[in-house]
Scaffold this active site. Structure first.
Site, mmCIF file in Angstrom:
data_model
loop_
_atom_site.group_PDB
_atom_site.id
_atom_site.type_symbol
_atom_site.label_atom_id
_atom_site.label_comp_id
_atom_site.label_asym_id
_atom_site.label_seq_id
_atom_site.Cartn_x
_atom_site.Cartn_y
_atom_site.Cartn_z
ATOM 1 C CE LYS A 1 4.770 17.595 -14.628
ATOM 2 N NZ LYS A 1 5.212 16.407 -15.330
ATOM 3 N NE ARG B 1 -4.092 -2.040 1.869
ATOM 4 C CZ ARG B 1 -4.081 -3.024 2.756
ATOM 5 N NH1 ARG B 1 -3.269 -2.975 3.790
ATOM 6 N NH2 ARG B 1 -4.893 -4.038 2.599
ATOM 7 C CD GLU C 1 -4.325 15.921 -16.456
ATOM 8 O OE1 GLU C 1 -3.903 14.824 -16.115
ATOM 9 O OE2 GLU C 1 -4.125 16.419 -17.575
ATOM 10 C CG HIS D 1 -0.617 12.263 -27.335
ATOM 11 N ND1 HIS D 1 -1.258 12.704 -26.205
ATOM 12 C CD2 HIS D 1 0.584 11.778 -26.933
ATOM 13 C CE1 HIS D 1 -0.470 12.501 -25.147
ATOM 14 N NE2 HIS D 1 0.646 11.944 -25.575
ATOM 15 N NE ARG E 1 -0.123 16.878 -13.420
ATOM 16 C CZ ARG E 1 0.484 16.082 -12.544
ATOM 17 N NH1 ARG E 1 0.086 16.056 -11.296
ATOM 18 N NH2 ARG E 1 1.488 15.312 -12.917
ATOM 19 C CG ASN F 1 -2.404 17.439 -21.323
ATOM 20 O OD1 ASN F 1 -1.432 16.753 -21.023
ATOM 21 N ND2 ASN F 1 -3.581 17.322 -20.714
ATOM 22 C CG HIS G 1 1.299 16.808 -24.856
ATOM 23 N ND1 HIS G 1 2.013 17.982 -24.735
ATOM 24 C CD2 HIS G 1 2.066 15.841 -24.277
ATOM 25 C CE1 HIS G 1 3.149 17.733 -24.087
ATOM 26 N NE2 HIS G 1 3.212 16.450 -23.799
ATOM 27 C CE LYS H 1 -1.024 13.632 -15.215
ATOM 28 N NZ LYS H 1 -1.348 13.956 -16.616
ATOM 29 C CG HIS I 1 6.409 12.587 -25.942
ATOM 30 N ND1 HIS I 1 5.060 12.467 -26.216
ATOM 31 C CD2 HIS I 1 6.508 13.513 -24.949
ATOM 32 C CE1 HIS I 1 4.374 13.269 -25.415
ATOM 33 N NE2 HIS I 1 5.226 13.907 -24.635
ATOM 34 C CD GLU J 1 6.999 17.717 -23.025
ATOM 35 O OE1 GLU J 1 6.298 18.592 -22.475
ATOM 36 O OE2 GLU J 1 6.512 16.679 -23.537
#
Lengths: 361, 361
Positions: free
Chosen positions: A226, A121, A236, A251, A240, A244, A247, A143, A264, A185
Site C-alpha cells: 500500500k 486548517r 490517485e 462495490h 493508485r 481498486n 472493487h 484518504k 466489504h 485485501e
C-alpha cells in the site's frame, strides 16, 4: 518493532508494526515533536477494551488527553458526526500543534482523518487501526472521507497521518468473519503487486489460524505494498487506481444487496474472482493463474460465487453509475500475471455479461 | 494582462490581472487543461451584475456550466452553506476533473475554496475576486475556511487555487467605504515588505480617486507581496504570520464591537497604528516612520483613533483569548523599518496598556 517508512514528497511518516504497541502510543507521539494535547477519537466498544491502556500510555508520556466515543457504524460516517469531533476539539482546546488519534476501524479512521485535516486548517492525526482491514488498507495512504446522503466518501481530503501504529495483538478480539473479509485485501496485494506474498499465502495451511509471526508478515507485506503504491501516486492520478482491483464488481454487489449481505472484503473477493475471469476471457491472464487466485480466495473461506437472486442486469447498471465512471464507460483493473495488473481496461459488455452470469449460483 | 506566477512546491498557478478579464474566464479555464463542467458559486447581487457575462464566457469556451447563488454575508459562512455547494456539485454532476469558480468577495472565496478542497477529495477551484480586499488578500494563498459557532475560520484547509483572475473593472461597483477598508491591507504590504510601494502610496494625492494604471499597480504590488510570502511559508509555520501585522489589536477591536462598527480593514488600520506605536515605544522602530504610517492611513480616510467606549481592559482580554495565542502570551508583528517587520514580539503589558489608552478618543 518493524518500521515501514512512507516517504511522500510532502510528508514523511512511519508505519510501526509492534505487538503490544498500544502501550507505546504515548512514547511514539513524543517522537513526533512538540504537542501537549491529544484527543482520542474512537467508539464505545473499542474504548471499553483499550481506552484505559491508551490513556495511561498518553499520561505517562506527559500528554493532556481526552477521549471522544462516537457511535459505531457506517451510517454515522457523516458531517454531523464530524461536527462532534470539532466540538470535542474545541472543548479540550486543541491547538495547531495538537494531535488527534483515530483509534478504531475504517469508519473512525476516515472520519477522524477528515476532521483533523479541516480543524484549524489541519492538525496532526495518528492512525491506530483496530481491525485487520484498517491495518492493511484504510489507515495507510491519507484518504479521508465521510458519506453524503447520495454517495459514499463524496466529502473528503487527501491528508497523510503523522504516524500509523499497528498493534497486531488487538486483532485477538476481532470477529472471525471480519478477519476473513480483510484477507481479501491481502490477497489483492498479492495479485496486483507482490507475487512472493501470493505464493507464500498459497503455502499456508489455514488462514484462520495464523501464527503471530505469520500475521506480522502479512501486515508488513500488505502495508509495504500500500505504501509503495501511495508514494508513487498520492492523489490517485493513475497508478493508485490499481488498488481498486476487485472493487468494481465488488462495490456493485455490495450496493445491490444494500450493504447488508456481504462485508466489504467479501464483495472484493467476489469482484476479484470476476475480474480474474474477465482477464482470462480476454486473453490478458492465463486461465491457470486465474484458477490459482480463485483457489486461494476459496481457501481463505471467502465467497467465490454469489446467489442467483443477484441479477447480472442490476450489477451492470450499478457499475455504470459508480462515481469513478467517466463518460459512461466502465473500466477495470485486470491482472496480467500474479503480481502485475493493468488499470483502465475496457471490457466488451458481452464478455462482462457472460462472466457475471457464470458466477451466479 | 499581467501574470504573477505563484510557484509553490506542491502547485504552480498564476494570478492574472486583466481589465475586462471576466470575459476571458472561459478562455483562461481552457488553459488549465481537461475539464468539461464548471460550477460558479456566487451571491445574488454579484450574479445580477456579472453572472450573464461569466456564463457567456464559459459557454463560448465550450464548458457546461451552472451557477449557485448563496446568501451574502459572514453569518452564512458555515458548514450548512457549504452543504449547499456540495448539493449543487452533485446536481450538476461535477467530476474530479471539473472546476468550481468562486465569484465574489472573501466569504464566497473562503467557503467555495473549502467546498472544492473537500468535494471528491479535491476538485480545482478558480478564484475570481470581486472586492478589492479579496483581490489583494483573501483570494491568494490558499487559506479556505468557514466559521464555527464558537469562532471564525476554525474549520478550513490549505488548498491552493488553480488560477486567480483579477478584473479591476468590477471594482467600479464597489462601495467607497469597502475600497477604503481594503487599502489598509495594501498599506500593510508597504509597511511589512514593500518599502517602494509605501513611498509611492505617499506620493498619491487621493487614494479615493485612482487612475486605472494606479489601481493596477496597487493590485500588482499587493498580489506580488502576498504571493512571495505564501511561497516562502505556505502553511504558516513562521514567516506567513507577518501578514497578521495590525490584526492582533484589529481583531480585538472588531470583536469587542461585535463586528458591527468597523469593517475588517478599518480594524486593521487601527491595529497598525497601535502596532506602530508599540514598536516605537519599544525602540524597535523610529518614531518618524511610525508617524509616516499614521499619516498615510489617515490620508486613506481610514480611522487612526477609536471611540473612548472601547475599554483597554476589554481589548487586552480579547487578545488573550485569540486562537493564535499559545500558552497565554500575546505576541505581535512589529515593524523595524518601512518594508521590514519582526514576528513573535512579546510586549510588556504596561507598554501595551499605555499605547491602547493613548488611542482611545
Amino acid at each position: 518493532m518493524i518500521r515501514i517508512p512512507v516517504a511522500l514528497p510532502s510528508s514523511h511518516y512511519d508505519i510501526r508494526i509492534e505487538p503490544g504497541g498500544l502501550d507505546q502510543l504515548g512514547a511514539a507521539l513524543l517522537d513526533l515533536g512538540k504537542a501537549d494535547r491529544v484527543l482520542v477519537v474512537s467508539n464505545p466498544t473499542i474504548l471499553k477494551h483499550y481506552g484505559a491502556r491508551v490513556q495511561r500510555s498518553l499520561l505517562q508520556a506527559g500528554f493532556e488527553s481526552a477521549s471522544l466515543a462516537l457511535p459505531a457504524g457506517e451510517r454515522y460516517k457523516t458531517l454531523r458526526t464530524v461536527e462532534r469531533i470539532y466540538q470535542a476539539a474545541l472543548d479540550c482546546r486543541l491547538e495547531r500543534s495538537s494531535i488527534i488519534v483515530a483509534l478504531g476501524g475504517g469508519v473512525i479512521g476516515d472520519m477522524t482523518g477528515f476532521a483533523a485535516s479541516t480543524w484549524l486548517r489541519g492538525v496532526r492525526v495518528v492512525q491506530v487501526p483496530t481491525t485487520l482491514l484498517a491495518m492493511v488498507d484504510a489507515a495507510i495512504g491519507g484518504k479521508t472521507g465521510v458519506n453524503h446522503p447520495q454517495g459514499k466518501n463524496l466529502i473528503g481530503t487527501f491528508y497523510q497521518p503523522s504516524l500509523v501504529l499497528v498493534d497486531p495483538d488487538v486483532l485477538a478480539t476481532l470477529p472471525r468473519r471480519e478477519r476473513r473479509s480483510a484477507m481479501a485485501e491481502v490477497i489483492k496485494y498479492g495479485v496486483i503487486w507482490d507475487a512472493e506474498l501470493f505464493r507464500w499465502l498459497e503455502t499456508l495451511s489455514d488462514l484462520d489460524r495464523l501464527e503471530p509471526a505469520q500475521l506480522t508478515r502479512i501486515l508488513v507485506r500488505s502495508c509495504q505494498t500500500k505504501a509503495e503504491v501511495v508514494v508513487r501516486d498520492e492523489r490517485e492520478g493513475g497508478l493508485r487506481a490499481i488498488l481498486n482491483y476487485g472493487h468494481t464488481v465488488g462495490h456493485a454487489i455490495e450496493s445491490v444487496t444494500n450493504y447488508r449481505r456481504y462485508l466489504h472484503g467479501e464483495g472484493v473477493a467476489l469482484g476479484m474472482v470476476a475480474a480474474g475471469r474477465l482477464a482470462a476471457n480476454l486473453g490478458l491472464w492465463s486461465a491457470s493463474e486465474a484458477a490459482r487466485q480463485e483457489a486461494l480466495i476459496a481457501g481463505a473461506h471467502l465467497p467465490v460465487r454469489w446467489a442467483g437472486d443477484i441479477a447480472t442486469d442490476a450489477l451492470i447498471e450499478r457499475m455504470q453509475t459508480d462515481k469513478k465512471v467517466v463518460t459512461g464507460r466502465v473500466r477495470f483493473v485486470l491482472p496480467e500475471a500474479i503480481g502485475r495488473a493493468s488499470i483502465g481496461v475496457e471490457v466488451p459488455e458481452a464478455v462482462l455479461r457472460s462472466v457475471l452470469d457464470s458466477l451466479a449460483d
